[in-house]
Design a protein around this motif. Sequence first.
Motif, short mmCIF file in Angstrom:
data_model
loop_
_atom_site.label_atom_id
_atom_site.label_comp_id
_atom_site.label_asym_id
_atom_site.label_seq_id
_atom_site.Cartn_x
_atom_site.Cartn_y
_atom_site.Cartn_z
N ALA A 29 0.87 -1.28 -0.05
CA ALA A 29 0.07 -0.06 -0.04
C ALA A 29 0.70 1.26 0.03
O ALA A 29 0.56 2.29 -0.75
N ARG A 30 2.06 1.21 0.72
CA ARG A 30 2.74 2.19 0.90
C ARG A 30 3.24 2.65 -0.82
O ARG A 30 3.54 3.86 -1.09
N SER A 31 3.93 1.60 -1.23
CA SER A 31 4.48 1.56 -2.57
C SER A 31 3.40 2.33 -3.70
O SER A 31 3.79 2.89 -4.47
N LEU A 32 2.42 1.73 -3.69
CA LEU A 32 1.23 2.05 -4.36
C LEU A 32 1.02 3.49 -4.17
O LEU A 32 0.80 4.37 -5.18
N GLY A 33 0.87 3.81 -3.09
CA GLY A 33 0.60 5.46 -2.69
C GLY A 33 1.74 6.19 -3.13
O GLY A 33 1.44 7.56 -3.73
N GLU A 34 3.05 5.84 -2.89
CA GLU A 34 4.10 6.69 -3.64
C GLU A 34 4.31 6.94 -4.95
O GLU A 34 4.36 7.91 -5.38
N GLU A 35 3.94 5.78 -5.71
CA GLU A 35 3.93 5.55 -7.23
C GLU A 35 2.69 6.56 -7.56
O GLU A 35 2.93 7.31 -8.64
N LEU A 36 1.57 6.52 -6.99
CA LEU A 36 0.56 7.46 -7.44
C LEU A 36 0.81 8.84 -7.26
O LEU A 36 0.36 9.72 -7.97
N LEU A 37 1.66 9.07 -6.13
CA LEU A 37 1.98 10.30 -5.79
C LEU A 37 2.79 11.07 -6.87
O LEU A 37 2.60 12.22 -7.12
N ALA A 38 3.49 10.32 -7.35
CA ALA A 38 4.70 10.90 -8.26
C ALA A 38 4.24 10.64 -9.77
O ALA A 38 4.84 11.12 -10.37
N PHE A 39 3.17 10.00 -9.72
CA PHE A 39 2.76 9.64 -11.44
C PHE A 39 2.75 10.83 -12.28
O PHE A 39 3.34 10.77 -13.40
N HIS A 40 2.19 11.87 -11.74
CA HIS A 40 1.91 12.99 -12.63
C HIS A 40 3.36 13.77 -12.89
O HIS A 40 3.41 14.29 -13.72
N GLN A 41 3.98 13.57 -11.92
CA GLN A 41 5.53 14.41 -11.99
C GLN A 41 6.44 13.40 -12.83
O GLN A 41 7.12 14.07 -13.71
N ALA A 42 6.17 12.37 -13.02
CA ALA A 42 7.15 11.21 -13.86
C ALA A 42 6.55 11.22 -15.40
O ALA A 42 7.47 11.38 -16.22
N ILE A 43 5.21 11.44 -15.62
CA ILE A 43 4.50 11.13 -16.70
C ILE A 43 4.20 12.62 -17.39
O ILE A 43 3.71 13.23 -16.85
N LYS A 44 4.70 12.74 -18.67
CA LYS A 44 4.28 14.13 -19.22
C LYS A 44 3.83 13.67 -20.78
O LYS A 44 3.85 12.58 -21.25
N ARG A 45 3.47 14.73 -21.36
CA ARG A 45 2.92 14.51 -22.80
C ARG A 45 4.09 14.97 -23.74
O ARG A 45 4.91 15.91 -23.34
N CYS A 46 4.73 13.89 -24.69
CA CYS A 46 5.42 14.09 -25.79
C CYS A 46 5.28 15.56 -26.57
O CYS A 46 4.00 15.58 -27.09
N SER A 47 6.01 16.31 -26.59
CA SER A 47 5.70 17.69 -27.23
C SER A 47 5.68 17.75 -28.71
O SER A 47 5.16 18.60 -29.40
N ARG A 48 5.89 16.45 -29.24
CA ARG A 48 5.82 16.27 -30.59
C ARG A 48 4.69 15.54 -31.08
O ARG A 48 3.97 15.92 -32.04
N CYS A 49 4.32 14.34 -30.53
CA CYS A 49 3.27 13.62 -30.79
C CYS A 49 2.13 13.56 -29.75
O CYS A 49 0.95 13.26 -30.31
N GLY A 50 2.39 14.11 -28.70
CA GLY A 50 1.47 14.27 -27.84
C GLY A 50 0.87 12.83 -26.82
O GLY A 50 0.05 12.66 -26.02
N SER A 51 1.68 12.04 -27.02
CA SER A 51 1.64 10.82 -26.39
C SER A 51 2.15 10.82 -24.82
O SER A 51 2.93 11.59 -24.77
N TYR A 52 1.89 9.96 -24.19
CA TYR A 52 2.61 9.88 -22.73
C TYR A 52 3.81 9.41 -22.83
O TYR A 52 4.33 8.41 -23.18
N THR A 53 4.92 10.02 -21.91
CA THR A 53 6.06 9.59 -21.90
C THR A 53 7.01 10.14 -20.74
O THR A 53 6.43 11.06 -20.01
N GLU A 54 7.87 9.49 -20.35
CA GLU A 54 8.68 9.95 -19.29
C GLU A 54 9.92 10.62 -19.70
O GLU A 54 10.43 11.57 -18.93
N SER A 55 10.06 10.65 -20.85
CA SER A 55 11.20 11.66 -21.57
C SER A 55 10.58 12.34 -22.79
O SER A 55 9.57 11.93 -23.45
N ASP A 56 11.15 13.52 -23.12
CA ASP A 56 10.39 14.32 -24.13
C ASP A 56 11.82 14.72 -25.07
O ASP A 56 12.64 15.50 -24.40
#
Length: 205
Positions: free
Chosen positions: A48-75
């Motif tokens: 539960a702790r790991s799940l909570g930490e991953e969800l908390l950091a999720f929006h910070q880790a995942i972003k939209r690709c500035s080129r295609c608009g897909s989700y990515t960790e690198s742009d």
Amino acid sequence: MNYSENVPRKSINAIDRLTSLFSRLPGLGKKSAGRLVYHILDADPGYARSLGEELLAFHQAIKRCSRCGSYTESDPCAICSDVSREKVICVVERAQDVRVIEESKEFRGHFHVLGGVIAPLEGVNPENLAIGELIVRVRREEIQEVILAMNPTVEGDTTALYIQKVLKDTGVPVTRLASGLPVGGDLEYADRLTLSRSFRGRIQM
């Protein structure tokens, strides 16, 4: 003995709150959400702790690709950065469609995520989608073909026809996935063989 007197109200509220949050996820009703909640309660607290930490950091880790608009960790994303891919753009409605098509291993070009489809009754017009960005990419990246992979719905058809119209002056061939996808179906639930046949049998628009 009154059972409610022996159960802390705070615990019941916490279960209800988490169940309510899970039930907002697509495909999950209250019963399924409740099963997830109790599974987490029965599991090791570390889970539960790991799940909570991953969800908390999720929006910070995942972003939209500035080129295609897909989700990515690198742009830009790994697909856009791959220079070995073909000069073909597959246009999809949502970011999750990229993963579905990639898993089919039938397509080796690039992607462009519209962010939805044209639906005036819902307040979604062409300017609300990434159609302008698509036109820029087609002109700038020397694209050889544009494949429209919208879902076979009324809104999907409307969007496909609109894109075909705005890309007409570019001279780039515009095709659409062919037979295999049922009318009113959803690309996300198409199997690998269906997608393979659709790509191979795509038609000129």
